[in-house]
Design a protein around this motif. Structure first.
Motif: not given
Length: 172
Positions: A108-113, A124-129, A47-59
């Protein structure tokens, strides 16, 4: 014309095959002591190392739209293949494109890297707070494994257990 086709052929084939970035790590999420979202990442050597992380709302159909928040690594990569990044206050190593939005408990949200090339990602996967608020403090990190048809097996782990499982997922 033939040269142009040869340069775009791999891209077209990847799109037709439904390929996306290679999974080369494990993603998880937890809440910090103040109830704010933390991305938990462990990645394989490839992988190397994470460079980008994004938080999404899941429809409701499982899709995501534009990111609610994006982080870009602006400092050195972590010394180990593991990092916990508080999204609301990511520290000097990460640069956010804006403030952390307010998150709703039942949405529902999802964090991707991704790595620096965008060719590798962590799971990554959907989850709720709300579900993160119910965790055992000794095992606060939520991870999920996709089992098909939009279904996931969930598990909670402590940091050491999460890292050990990630190493096993990497084949080590």
């Amino acid at each position: 014309m033939r040269r142009r086709w040869m340069s775009i052929a791999p891209i077209v084939l990847a799109l037709l095959a439904g390929c996306g970035p290679e999974v080369a790590g494990t993603g998880g999420v937890r809440l910090d002591d103040a109830g704010r979202l933390v991305a938990v990442l462990a990645w394989c050597e490839s992988f190397g190392a994470p460079t980008k992380i994004a938080l999404y709302a899941v429809h409701s159909d499982g899709s995501v739209g534009d990111p609610l928040l994006q982080l870009t690594r602006a400092g050195d990569a972590p010394a180990a293949n593991y990092a916990e990044i508080p999204l609301a206050e990511p520290g000097p190593v990460w640069r956010a494109d804006g403030p952390m939005p307010a998150l709703e408990d039942e949405k529902s949200y999802e964090v991707r890297a991704w790595d620096s090339t965008g060719e590798r990602r962590v799971t990554s996967f959907p989850f709720t707070i709300a579900e993160l608020r119910t965790t055992d403090p000794a095992r606060p990190i939520l991870t999920r494994t996709h089992v098909g048809d939009g279904r996931y097996d969930s598990s909670f782990a402590g940091a050491q257990e999460f890292q050990q499982a990630a190493v096993a997922d990497c084949g080590g």
